[in-house]
Structures are given as C-alpha cells and as structure tokens.
Design a protein around this motif. Sequence first.
Motif, PDB file in Angstrom:
ATOM      1  N   GLN A 174       6.609  10.347   5.042  1.00  0.00           N
ATOM      2  CA  GLN A 174       6.245   9.209   5.901  1.00  0.00           C
ATOM      3  C   GLN A 174       5.064   9.554   6.804  1.00  0.00           C
ATOM      4  OE1 GLN A 174       9.526   7.092   7.694  1.00  0.00           O
ATOM      5  NE2 GLN A 174       8.344   6.606   9.531  1.00  0.00           N
ATOM      6  N   ASP A 175       5.020  10.798   7.309  1.00  0.00           N
ATOM      7  CA  ASP A 175       3.920  11.185   8.196  1.00  0.00           C
ATOM      8  C   ASP A 175       2.581  11.149   7.471  1.00  0.00           C
ATOM      9  OD1 ASP A 175       5.869  11.505  10.032  1.00  0.00           O
ATOM     10  OD2 ASP A 175       5.776  13.695  10.147  1.00  0.00           O
ATOM     11  N   SER A 176       2.570  11.702   6.256  1.00  0.00           N
ATOM     12  CA  SER A 176       1.296  11.757   5.520  1.00  0.00           C
ATOM     13  C   SER A 176       0.829  10.359   5.109  1.00  0.00           C
ATOM     14  CB  SER A 176       1.442  12.651   4.290  1.00  0.00           C
ATOM     15  OG  SER A 176       2.421  12.127   3.403  1.00  0.00           O
ATOM     16  N   ILE A 177       1.805   9.496   4.746  1.00  0.00           N
ATOM     17  CA  ILE A 177       1.441   8.113   4.375  1.00  0.00           C
ATOM     18  C   ILE A 177       0.896   7.377   5.588  1.00  0.00           C
ATOM     19  CG2 ILE A 177       2.339   5.923   3.542  1.00  0.00           C
ATOM     20  CD1 ILE A 177       4.365   7.513   1.876  1.00  0.00           C
ATOM     21  N   ALA A 178       1.531   7.544   6.763  1.00  0.00           N
ATOM     22  CA  ALA A 178       1.061   6.893   7.983  1.00  0.00           C
ATOM     23  C   ALA A 178      -0.338   7.368   8.345  1.00  0.00           C
ATOM     24  CB  ALA A 178       2.042   7.177   9.120  1.00  0.00           C
ATOM     25  N   LEU A 179      -0.596   8.689   8.108  1.00  0.00           N
ATOM     26  CA  LEU A 179      -1.923   9.225   8.395  1.00  0.00           C
ATOM     27  C   LEU A 179      -2.965   8.584   7.495  1.00  0.00           C
ATOM     28  CD1 LEU A 179      -3.419  11.285  10.158  1.00  0.00           C
ATOM     29  CD2 LEU A 179      -3.026  12.999   8.363  1.00  0.00           C
ATOM     30  N   LEU A 180      -2.589   8.401   6.199  1.00  0.00           N
ATOM     31  CA  LEU A 180      -3.520   7.770   5.262  1.00  0.00           C
ATOM     32  C   LEU A 180      -3.840   6.321   5.663  1.00  0.00           C
ATOM     33  CD1 LEU A 180      -2.135   9.065   1.842  1.00  0.00           C
ATOM     34  CD2 LEU A 180      -4.327   9.680   2.881  1.00  0.00           C
ATOM     35  N   LEU A 181      -2.816   5.594   6.192  1.00  0.00           N
ATOM     36  CA  LEU A 181      -3.001   4.167   6.541  1.00  0.00           C
ATOM     37  C   LEU A 181      -3.450   3.983   7.981  1.00  0.00           C
ATOM     38  CD1 LEU A 181       0.160   2.642   4.800  1.00  0.00           C
ATOM     39  CD2 LEU A 181      -2.206   2.627   3.997  1.00  0.00           C
TER      40      LEU A 181
ATOM     41  N   LYS B  37       0.832  -1.210   0.000  1.00  0.00           N
ATOM     42  CA  LYS B  37       0.000   0.000   0.000  1.00  0.00           C
ATOM     43  C   LYS B  37       0.863   1.255   0.000  1.00  0.00           C
ATOM     44  CE  LYS B  37      -3.999  -2.045   2.351  1.00  0.00           C
ATOM     45  NZ  LYS B  37      -4.837  -2.029   3.568  1.00  0.00           N
ATOM     46  N   VAL B  38       1.961   1.229   0.761  1.00  0.00           N
ATOM     47  CA  VAL B  38       2.868   2.384   0.797  1.00  0.00           C
ATOM     48  C   VAL B  38       3.449   2.653  -0.588  1.00  0.00           C
ATOM     49  CG1 VAL B  38       5.047   3.254   1.716  1.00  0.00           C
ATOM     50  CG2 VAL B  38       3.415   2.121   3.236  1.00  0.00           C
ATOM     51  N   ILE B  39       3.913   1.600  -1.251  1.00  0.00           N
ATOM     52  CA  ILE B  39       4.502   1.760  -2.591  1.00  0.00           C
ATOM     53  C   ILE B  39       3.445   2.273  -3.568  1.00  0.00           C
ATOM     54  CG2 ILE B  39       5.522   0.500  -4.511  1.00  0.00           C
ATOM     55  CD1 ILE B  39       6.897  -1.296  -2.451  1.00  0.00           C
ATOM     56  N   GLY B  40       2.204   1.789  -3.449  1.00  0.00           N
ATOM     57  CA  GLY B  40       1.126   2.270  -4.324  1.00  0.00           C
ATOM     58  C   GLY B  40       0.851   3.758  -4.122  1.00  0.00           C
ATOM     59  N   ILE B  41       0.863   4.193  -2.827  1.00  0.00           N
ATOM     60  CA  ILE B  41       0.664   5.626  -2.554  1.00  0.00           C
ATOM     61  C   ILE B  41       1.797   6.453  -3.142  1.00  0.00           C
ATOM     62  CG2 ILE B  41       0.589   7.319  -0.681  1.00  0.00           C
ATOM     63  CD1 ILE B  41      -0.860   5.193   0.998  1.00  0.00           C
ATOM     64  N   ILE B  42       3.043   5.969  -3.011  1.00  0.00           N
ATOM     65  CA  ILE B  42       4.199   6.715  -3.557  1.00  0.00           C
ATOM     66  C   ILE B  42       4.095   6.818  -5.077  1.00  0.00           C
ATOM     67  CG2 ILE B  42       6.687   6.572  -3.911  1.00  0.00           C
ATOM     68  CD1 ILE B  42       6.926   5.440  -1.079  1.00  0.00           C
TER      69      ILE B  42
END
Length: 797
Positions: free
Chosen positions: A697-704, A681-686
Amino acid sequence: MSQIKLPRSMFIRMFTSFTLIFICILLALSYILYTNFQKIGVNFVSDANSKALSQISYSATYLNEASKTFAISLLTNNRVQSVMYNANNDYEDIQEALEDVSKLKNANQFVHSVYVFNGTSNQLYSTWLQSSNTKDSFFDQGLVSIIDQKKQVTRGKFYPVLRKIPVFVSADGKDIDSNQKMSVLTYIFYEYEDTADRVKGAIIVNVKVDYLKDLIQSLSSNGKNQGSTWILEENEQLILGNMEQLSAEEKAAVLKPIQESGKGKEAFFTTTIQGKKHLITYVTSDALNWKFIHIVPYSIIFHDMERLGWITLAFCLVILIPGIFIVFYVSKRLYSPIRGLVGKVSELHRSPSLVGNEDDIGYLSDIISKTIQQNELLMSDNKIAFFSQKKEFMRRLVGNSLDDNPADLQSRFDQFNIGLLADKRHFAVIFMIDRYEQFIRTYSAADQQLFRYAIGNAAEEIASRSTNNCAVDLGDEVVFILEASEESYEKQLRDISLIIAELQNWVQSNLKLSMTGVIGYSVKQLQDISISYQEAVQFSKYRFIFGQGSIISSDKLKHMKTDDFRPPLQLEKTFDELLVYGKYEEAIQAYEQIVAYLNHYSYDIVISYLYYLAFNIYKRIKEIELNGLATFNIQYSTFVRMISRMETIGEINAEFHVLIRQIAESMMDSKVNRNQQIVSKVIGIIESNYMDKSLCQDSIALLLNLSKYHLGKIFRNVHGKAIAEWLMDYRLSIAAELITRPNTNVAEILDLIGWENQNYFYKMFKTKYGVTTSEYKLRNTTSENKVYDNGYREDRR
C-alpha cells in the motif's frame, strides 16, 4: 286642451281578478265545509260502530267466562266426575249425571250441548238426545279426532275452538243429514292424562255461534243492521260473517291493516270493496284475541250528506250574485285614483303620448321605470364620485400630502362621514395579504380590490365595538386607522392585537387567505398619521422573520439587534467544508446553526447576510468548476432574484436547502467518479507489478502521490477490503493457475508471484481454497499432465 280618452284595461283586470278571487274563496269555503261535514260524519259513524263492537267484544268475553264457569261447575260435580273417570258406571249413575248436566245446560241458554268423555272406557256421553256411544260410533267424529290427537287443546287450558257438528233430522238422533252442519264454539277441558299421554277424562261444552249473531243483531244501533259485522278468531278463522263475495285482494285490503295494528287496538280506516268505498271499524279483544270488524259502505254513511251538499251549493249561488256587485263597486273605487294619475301624467310636457290600445298600468310603469333609472344613474354617479373623493382624501392623509389644520381636517372628516376625531391620538395598522405574488396571479384586479374591500369592511365592523376607526385601500395593502384610548400603551397594543387576531380568523375562514397585521406607533394628532404608517411599513419587513399570519408591533421588535454584527466565521468555515465534501445532512445542520445565529438581528442585517452567504456559495462552486472537480448548473443572479421575492425566512431556508442538496449531490457524484478512477489505477498497478515482493500500500500510494491512509480508505469504500487483502487474493489466484501447470513447484511459484513466506503461503492458500496446494493440483491437473515422483509423465495414449 283636448281631453284624452283613457283606456280601462286595468279596471277590467281588477274586476275580473277580484271576481275570480271571490269565486275561488267561496268555492274553497264550501269545499272545506263539505269535507269537514264528511269527516264529522265518518268520525261519528266510526265512534258509534266502535262502541257497538266494544259491547259485542265485552259480551263475547262474558260468554267465554260464562262457558268457563259452566265447565268448571260440571267438573266439580261428583256424579259427572264418576262418569268421566270410573271404568264401570251403572246405567242409573250415568243417567243421573246426564240429568245434572242437562239441568245446568238448560240454565245457560247459550250452550248447545255438553259431552262427557271417559278415557278409561272410551265412552262419550251427550246431552243432545241423551246419547251414549263409544268413540268409534260417536256421531261427532270431529271431536273424537281432536281428543285423540289433542289438536287445539291443552291440559288445564280453556279456549274456544270453532268447528261444525252434525245436524240430526230424526227425533231419535239416529239419522244425520251429511249436508247440514251447525257452527259451534267448543270448549274442551281436561286435567289428567294416562301413562300413554292420552286424555283420561274431559268436559266438552258446545256454544251456539248463532247466539253471537243474535247478540250482534240486538246491539245494532236503532235496530238497523247497517253494514255487516265479522268476528275472526285468533287464527283469523271466520267465526261470524260472510267473506265469500270478496276477492283475495279485497280480503287482504281489509285484514292486513288489522293484522298490523297489534293486540288490544281499536281504529278505523277506509278501503275499496267491489269498486265502492267502505268504512272499516275494528276492535281487538284482549282476553280472546278475537277481532270484531264492522264494514259499512260510504253510500249509507253519506246518504244524508248528499242533500247537505246540494244545500251548500245553492247557498253559494245565492251569495255569488250580490258578491259580484260588491266586487264591481270595490274595483271601481280602487281604480279611480289610478285613472286620475294616468290622466295627470299624460298631460305632463315630457311624458310620451299614450297609445290608444296601451295598458294604463303599463304606461305608468314605463314612466316610473324611466324616472327611477334616471335617478339611479344620477345617484350612482354621485356615489362613485363621493367614494372616489373620500378614498383619495384618505390616501393623501396617510401619504402626508395634506396641509389642512386640525379644524379643516375635522370638517373634511364630517363631509365624508368618517367617524374619526382629528385632535385624538391614533394608530396606523397595515394589513398585508400573505403570499401576495400567488394572490395577484390567481385573482383579477377587480377581484383583488373586492378582497381588500372585504378585509377593510370586516376590520371596521370588528373594531367599531371598542373604538372609532377607518380603513383605507392603498392598492397593495389595507391601512387601518384606529383611535387610541386612555389605557397604557402596552394595554392598547394588546387590544389592537386581539382585533387583528379576530380579523385574521375571519379572513382565513371566509376569504381563505392568510394575512399579517403590523401596528405602528401612535401619533398625537391625526394629521401626523403618515408617521405611524411609515413606521408600520418599516415594521412590516419583519414578517420575513416572524412569518406569515403574524402580528408585528414595536413591542416584538425591541429585543432585535440592529448593530455590532459579527459574522459567524467558524460556522461559515464548517459549512463551506461540509459543502465541498458533499455531506448534505451535516451541511444542512451547519446552515440551520447560521440561521439560528441570525435570529435576533434586524431584518436588514439578516437579509444582507443571506445575500452574502449566497454569494460565497456561488464563489465556492465556481472555484470547484475551475479545478474540474465537478460541474454545477447554478446561476447566482437567478437564485438571488428568487429569494428576494420570498416573504419569510422559512421560504428562503427551503430554497437554500434545495441549493445545498444540489451541490452536495454533484460533489458526491464527482467524488465517486474520482475514487473509482483511483481504485482502477490501484488495481492496474497490482496486476502489472504483483511479482514485485516490495509491492504494498505504501509503494502504491507513493506512485499515485496520495496519502496511504487516504488511499486505503478510498479502496475500502469502493471494494469493501484493504489493498493488501486484494493484492494477496490476486497473487493466490495467479498461484492457483500456476500450480496446475506441469513441471512447476511451489518455490518457483512463490518467486513468480512475489511471495516471501512459504509457510504463510500454504496457510492462506488453504484458507482461500479449502485444500492444500498438493490436493488442489491433483484435483485440477488433467490425466495427460499428471506428474509422478520420478519426474516422468504417464502416457495413457
């Protein structure tokens, strides 16, 4: 009553057997006497031959020493030395020297002739016919060859050489018969050699071999030349005797045992020559290393023995006739009681009728066999009934189902031959076979009973050295009753423990089984032994803690805690967390700490808590399965049934280890799958939002909906790098692709990939690709798309 005609087959067999035995003994004694006479004869002849050969050996040694002395006397003679070494000798000096030599030679009859060799003038002077010649014209060219080549001769050594010399047929010594030669033993003695290693001078003494032959003839016993005598020199060349009639195999049969005997030996043996047995006696001379052999046929030795054999045979026949009459009388006397017994047995009311041609001993044997069988059946039934009653009595005693008073109880002990005293203090000991389920699966019921019998029997034998005792087989275990002593209670426990330890070693060595011994309290009277047994049953549960092959008594259990149990709540919590996180090694350590905490509590507390712990584990995995985090194929009831059959806590620990491993592996597999999904999921968001400058990293963690630290740890564990590093690499790869496109500049690219700091971009681009953006563009742009400063494209078409 009519008289029964009884057969006499036994008498005939007895008479025949005794007769055959008597004849066999007579023949055996005759044979032994005859063979002993033969051995005595052989030993007597071999001793006589050995003595004669020893005398011949001594005479030959004496001959050798006399020849040596004779040669030395010549060597010390001044005239002889002059003839031997001077280059020019007067005729008269030579004649005088030869006369001196001849006188000495005539004084020694064994000497055939003497030569004097002068190496300077190459002259040889002989006492035989007073001849004098040069080496080339000397009649004995064999000797000349020996001197020239120095064969079989060494300076300063004195040893005989067997050879043949010519025989003269005329008085003047000029005519030699080439077909006739004489065997002599030649002694050659010299002291000096010239510069060319040639002999300067030598004394040669020829000894007659016939002298030895005459000597042997004179030493033959009684003047009879029975057999033949050989003399072999060191190189096994025949000095005296005749081997021409023997084959190669016969020569080897004679010489090989002598060769293997070694030096200085004397012995005798037998061999076959020309189809006849011969006695070989030999003696080896220590001084000459010659072998003196005497061969005599057995027919000569045993010529007089044959007559003795016939006399022995006639003597046997004379003894045989009265012997048969004696055998007949003895057989009749021995058979008389048997005949009377058969007659009495045949008259008995229940005896079967005697068939006319039936063997009388067979008839008696049938009657006795049937009687013995009936008696054995009766005794066997009585014995089985006795032991069954004894076994049932002891079982009832141990099970407290007897109402007898001590006096009646002692009477029952005496009735069953049990060596216990009812009014004495006693202990009850339980012997439990370890790994019992495996034991009953391996062996049949009959074999199990035999094992228990062997254990009880061995225990009785070991304990009988110190106290009265009795073993009782209760089916699953053996109860052992021991009479207490007057020692202290602790001393008695130690003594009983030593008996159990010895029995355990015996069972391990002989039955290949492990066994646990449990000692109950002592009771004042034997009728209360069931109390001691019940206490031992309670103590036996502690095999679970002390292990298989242990010895359990009240002394070992006095430190056990039976109340005030407080569960290890903190250890339980730690164990639960480690199990959920799939940390196998740490979870095992936490479980071992829990088991160590339980170590000093009673059996009931320990086993109850282990069931409780198993239930908590099962409850936890059910919660995990309901949350969909993992799936386990574990049945609580199956696991509990399995550990309930375990005999020791060590076996249960092994099963808990397997269970913990299974849960931990399942949790780790589930955790890996969840982490892989999060990373994907992280790679897909990137890949979808890399152009967003605020992506981090903060924004991705917030999304997940995850902690940024936990998310960073998961990503690093899967890909080995941080999320920021992965995002930067992805943006750089997009930038590298955009750089190669026409009509694009760096500022536009930075906006497209969401990069804010241009200088930092140049630095990281060069770090990743090893070149600047301009160099990268030049290397990766085709000639058709090459861009110049004026903004126009070069057309190469």
